[in-house]
Design a protein around this motif. Structure first.
Motif, PDB file in Angstrom:
ATOM      1  N   MET A 167      59.844 -53.585  10.701  1.00 16.63           N
ATOM      2  CA  MET A 167      61.244 -53.399  10.526  1.00 16.63           C
ATOM      3  C   MET A 167      62.142 -54.426  10.828  1.00 16.63           C
ATOM      4  O   MET A 167      61.481 -55.475  11.351  1.00 16.63           O
ATOM      5  N   VAL A 168      63.187 -54.506  10.451  1.00 21.26           N
ATOM      6  CA  VAL A 168      64.345 -55.655  10.497  1.00 21.26           C
ATOM      7  C   VAL A 168      65.479 -55.090  11.041  1.00 21.26           C
ATOM      8  O   VAL A 168      65.877 -53.879  10.652  1.00 21.26           O
ATOM      9  N   ASN A 169      66.354 -55.554  11.832  1.00 18.22           N
ATOM     10  CA  ASN A 169      67.468 -55.248  12.230  1.00 18.22           C
ATOM     11  C   ASN A 169      68.558 -56.041  11.440  1.00 18.22           C
ATOM     12  O   ASN A 169      68.383 -57.545  11.555  1.00 18.22           O
ATOM     13  N   LEU A 170      69.382 -55.489  10.788  1.00 22.51           N
ATOM     14  CA  LEU A 170      70.462 -56.070   9.808  1.00 22.51           C
ATOM     15  C   LEU A 170      71.634 -56.616  10.858  1.00 22.51           C
ATOM     16  O   LEU A 170      72.696 -55.793  10.854  1.00 22.51           O
ATOM     17  N   ASP A 171      71.417 -57.526  11.413  1.00 27.25           N
ATOM     18  CA  ASP A 171      72.803 -58.049  12.496  1.00 27.25           C
ATOM     19  C   ASP A 171      73.737 -58.823  11.386  1.00 27.25           C
ATOM     20  O   ASP A 171      73.301 -59.206  10.370  1.00 27.25           O
ATOM     21  N   LYS A 172      74.934 -58.596  12.007  1.00 30.45           N
ATOM     22  CA  LYS A 172      76.109 -59.555  11.074  1.00 30.45           C
ATOM     23  C   LYS A 172      76.286 -58.863   9.916  1.00 30.45           C
ATOM     24  O   LYS A 172      77.388 -59.289   9.268  1.00 30.45           O
ATOM     25  N   GLY A 173      75.722 -57.860   9.311  1.00 25.31           N
ATOM     26  CA  GLY A 173      75.774 -57.509   8.157  1.00 25.31           C
ATOM     27  C   GLY A 173      76.600 -55.989   7.933  1.00 25.31           C
ATOM     28  O   GLY A 173      76.628 -55.686   6.862  1.00 25.31           O
ATOM     29  N   TRP A 174      77.399 -55.520   8.961  1.00 19.24           N
ATOM     30  CA  TRP A 174      78.026 -54.441   8.826  1.00 19.24           C
ATOM     31  C   TRP A 174      79.113 -54.593   7.512  1.00 19.24           C
ATOM     32  O   TRP A 174      79.373 -53.319   7.000  1.00 19.24           O
ATOM     33  N   PRO A 175      79.813 -55.555   7.539  1.00 18.62           N
ATOM     34  CA  PRO A 175      80.782 -55.647   6.556  1.00 18.62           C
ATOM     35  C   PRO A 175      80.200 -55.273   5.194  1.00 18.62           C
ATOM     36  O   PRO A 175      80.934 -55.178   4.148  1.00 18.62           O
ATOM     37  N   PHE A 176      78.991 -55.851   5.114  1.00 16.00           N
ATOM     38  CA  PHE A 176      78.299 -55.542   3.595  1.00 16.00           C
ATOM     39  C   PHE A 176      77.062 -54.550   3.572  1.00 16.00           C
ATOM     40  O   PHE A 176      76.531 -54.122   2.851  1.00 16.00           O
ATOM     41  N   ARG A 177      77.570 -53.278   4.407  1.00 14.79           N
ATOM     42  CA  ARG A 177      76.325 -52.267   4.691  1.00 14.79           C
ATOM     43  C   ARG A 177      76.123 -51.577   3.405  1.00 14.79           C
ATOM     44  O   ARG A 177      75.061 -51.097   3.033  1.00 14.79           O
ATOM     45  N   ASP A 178      77.244 -51.464   2.774  1.00 14.18           N
ATOM     46  CA  ASP A 178      76.961 -50.649   1.400  1.00 14.18           C
ATOM     47  C   ASP A 178      75.968 -51.254   0.328  1.00 14.18           C
ATOM     48  O   ASP A 178      75.149 -50.945  -0.322  1.00 14.18           O
ATOM     49  N   GLN A 179      76.322 -52.659   0.181  1.00 17.03           N
ATOM     50  CA  GLN A 179      75.590 -53.418  -0.754  1.00 17.03           C
ATOM     51  C   GLN A 179      74.062 -53.458  -0.036  1.00 17.03           C
ATOM     52  O   GLN A 179      73.179 -53.648  -0.818  1.00 17.03           O
ATOM     53  N   GLU A 180      73.822 -53.844   1.422  1.00 14.94           N
ATOM     54  CA  GLU A 180      72.712 -53.607   1.891  1.00 14.94           C
ATOM     55  C   GLU A 180      71.825 -52.244   1.514  1.00 14.94           C
ATOM     56  O   GLU A 180      70.671 -52.434   1.068  1.00 14.94           O
ATOM     57  N   TYR A 181      72.611 -51.269   1.876  1.00 21.05           N
ATOM     58  CA  TYR A 181      71.913 -49.963   1.377  1.00 21.05           C
ATOM     59  C   TYR A 181      71.552 -49.938   0.031  1.00 21.05           C
ATOM     60  O   TYR A 181      70.508 -49.450  -0.178  1.00 21.05           O
ATOM     61  N   GLU A 182      72.283 -50.283  -0.931  1.00 21.65           N
ATOM     62  CA  GLU A 182      71.738 -50.202  -2.411  1.00 21.65           C
ATOM     63  C   GLU A 182      70.424 -51.037  -2.524  1.00 21.65           C
ATOM     64  O   GLU A 182      69.457 -50.639  -3.410  1.00 21.65           O
ATOM     65  N   LEU A 183      70.479 -52.195  -1.708  1.00 21.77           N
ATOM     66  CA  LEU A 183      69.499 -53.288  -2.113  1.00 21.77           C
ATOM     67  C   LEU A 183      68.073 -52.563  -1.302  1.00 21.77           C
ATOM     68  O   LEU A 183      66.950 -52.357  -1.956  1.00 21.77           O
ATOM     69  N   LEU A 184      68.390 -51.874  -0.132  1.00 24.70           N
ATOM     70  CA  LEU A 184      67.372 -51.290   0.502  1.00 24.70           C
ATOM     71  C   LEU A 184      66.808 -50.175  -0.396  1.00 24.70           C
ATOM     72  O   LEU A 184      65.557 -49.823  -0.662  1.00 24.70           O
ATOM     73  N   VAL A 185      67.610 -49.258  -0.934  1.00 19.21           N
ATOM     74  CA  VAL A 185      67.172 -48.048  -1.895  1.00 19.21           C
ATOM     75  C   VAL A 185      66.218 -48.710  -3.136  1.00 19.21           C
ATOM     76  O   VAL A 185      65.188 -48.407  -3.533  1.00 19.21           O
ATOM     77  N   GLU A 186      66.885 -49.834  -3.599  1.00 19.61           N
ATOM     78  CA  GLU A 186      66.384 -50.256  -4.935  1.00 19.61           C
ATOM     79  C   GLU A 186      65.031 -51.026  -4.331  1.00 19.61           C
ATOM     80  O   GLU A 186      64.107 -50.800  -5.453  1.00 19.61           O
TER      81      GLU A 186
END
Length: 484
Positions: A167-186
């Motif tokens: 697993m990875v912990n996505l630190d510092k990335g909360w401002p980009f959470r929607d883009q992170e989510y879309e990439l994770l799903v993709e």
């Protein structure tokens, strides 16, 4: 009659080490391996690790989180650091996410590239192509850290590495959470990633409502301790709470609060430096787990620990599960702590440029400077022309390889020699940069080691008067490598 002071040699049975399903190889930049039995249950691959993260029961095992990857072996937040963290037993690799000027998510702790690369500028003002043209600096970076051949990875590249493994912990990335989510799903890696923030509960709930499969850890400090337990059932809840506390009187670390968290979630505690978990640090744990990881787990309920010393934490957890003592040294290793220098006094036991102990962490009224560096008691404020005399008690004669555990953010960091009572000498040793005063690593002293007979041997660490000096010495170790 020569002075004597502490050395350590502990005998233990040699047992193969396999922790959480990962076999770890040692390297020179990490603490000595501690023989330990296999920890159970074994955890292998993302399915087991994902299930482990969701388990908050009383028997849930402690998860190891590698801070910025295994930066002792590769630059922080690099693909190689992620690879090595997984290979060495981390369940979760903490990475930091920033966004480029053209909208790409890349791994970078700071908002600028200045500290960790050979470039300058804000990540948000540079394109991906410009960032890919840069090269990462070794370990934790800094202006004097060497430039490597490693590139700044994209988040997508990092996810490809961990997909079936960790697993990875996505630190510092909360401002980009929607883009992170879309990439994770993709990329099919939603189960691999832990979102994290200290955002208001309503903001977090709105994001978690987007998908029940989102994994989330809520960061709690003094300012938002009241948020614990306030997440609504129908909006999704954190699977873990990261508790940050600088005092044991802080509300978020009170036993009743922790017990309440453990009913629904894991407890995540950081031990990298002072202030994250009061006085509990990695360095204190390396000397005595009872001053660090042990109370973090046993007293404060941690079921996740983020660390800069994942090798040692993996070893300690394995030893703990097997009911073995830790730390212990192998039969053939002797350790001399830097603060355990001669008691023969100024001019005989040591020479220092002034009579003040500038650190005061030990032997406060003597002349050698002794500091507390993140929990490690070290000789510090080392200057050219100084020297310190030690002794080592050898019970088994033979040839001994000598290593020194040092730290320094500078390049050059310093130079010293080790001279023995019979005239033998090792060095000179050019101290490596470790990219931080509290970032300790081990390096070899001399090429061939030294022959030592049975009995007490005195030796002197002599600091080169003509070289720049700015390093810290934690200890020296003598490892018997042969009979002659």
């Amino acid at each position: 009659m020569p002075s004597t002071w502490r050395t350590t040699a502990v005998t233990t049975a040699a047992v193969a080490l396999t922790v959480a399903g990962f076999v770890r190889a040692d390297d020179q930049a990490s603490p000595p391996a501690t023989p330990a039995a296999q920890a159970a249950p074994a955890v292998r691959g993302i399915e087991d690790i994902h299930e482990m993260y969701l388990d908050h029961g009383p028997d849930a095992g402690v998860m190891v989180i590698a801070h910025r990857g295994y930066w002792r072996g590769a630059p922080e937040n690099s693909i190689a650091a992620i690879e090595q963290a997984i290979e060495r037993g981390a369940h979760v690799v903490e990475i930091d996410v920033q966004r480029t000027a053209d909208g790409h998510l890349v791994l970078m702790h700071d908002t600028t590239v200045n500290r960790t690369t050979n470039g300058t500028g804000a990540v948000s003002s540079l394109t991906l192509a410009q960032i890919k043209a840069l090269r990462l600096r070794e370990h934790l970076g800094g202006a004097q850290a060497a430039v490597t051949g490693h590139q700044v990875p994209t988040l997508e590249e990092a996810l490809a590495v961990v997909k079936d493994r960790a697993m990875v912990n996505l630190d510092k990335g909360w401002p980009f959470r929607d883009q992170e989510y879309e990439l994770l799903v993709e990329t099919g890696t939603l189960r691999n990633a832990i979102f994290k923030s200290d955002a208001p509960v309503a903001e977090v709930e709105a994001f978690l409502a987007r998908d029940p499969e989102i994994l989330y850890t809520h960061v709690v400090g003094d300012g938002n301790a009241a948020s614990i337990g306030t997440f609504a059932d129908d909006a999704g809840r954190p699977q873990a709470y990261e508790l940050v506390f600088d005092r044991l009187t802080d509300p978020q670390i009170q036993p009743s609060t922790v017990a309440g968290i453990r009913e629904d979630a894991r407890v995540w505690i950081n031990t990298m430096w002072y202030g994250l978990a009061a006085g509990y640090t990695d360095e204190r744990s390396l000397t005595d787990p009872a001053e660090g990881w042990e109370p973090v787990v046993e007293r404060h309920g941690a079921s996740m620990i983020q660390t800069d010393d994942q090798d040692a934490l993996v070893d300690w957890l394995a030893a703990r599960d097997a009911g073995q003592d830790w730390p212990v040294l192998p039969r053939n290793v002797l350790r001399v702590e830097a603060e355990d220098y001669s008691t023969d006094g100024l001019g005989v036991g040591y020479a220092d440029q002034d009579v003040e102990n500038r650190g005061g962490a030990a032997r406060e009224y003597e002349g050698i400077d002794v500091c507390d560096n993140g929990g490690a008691t070290v000789v510090c404020w080392i200057r050219g022309g100084e020297w310190i005399r030690y002794s080592v008690d050898v019970r088994v004669p033979g040839r001994y390889a000598v290593t020194a555990r040092v730290s320094s953010p500078y390049r050059p960091a310093g130079r010293f020699t080790v001279e023995f009572d019979d005239g033998a000498g090792l060095g000179p040793v050019d101290v490596r940069t470790t990219t931080g005063h509290n970032n300790f690593m081990t390096q070899q002293v001399g090429d061939d080691g030294v022959l030592l007979g049975r009995g007490t041997h005195e030796f002197t660490v002599r600091i080169d008067p003509d070289a720049y000096q700015n390093f810290n010495l934690d200890h020296l170790e003598f490892e018997r490598t042969g009979s002659r």
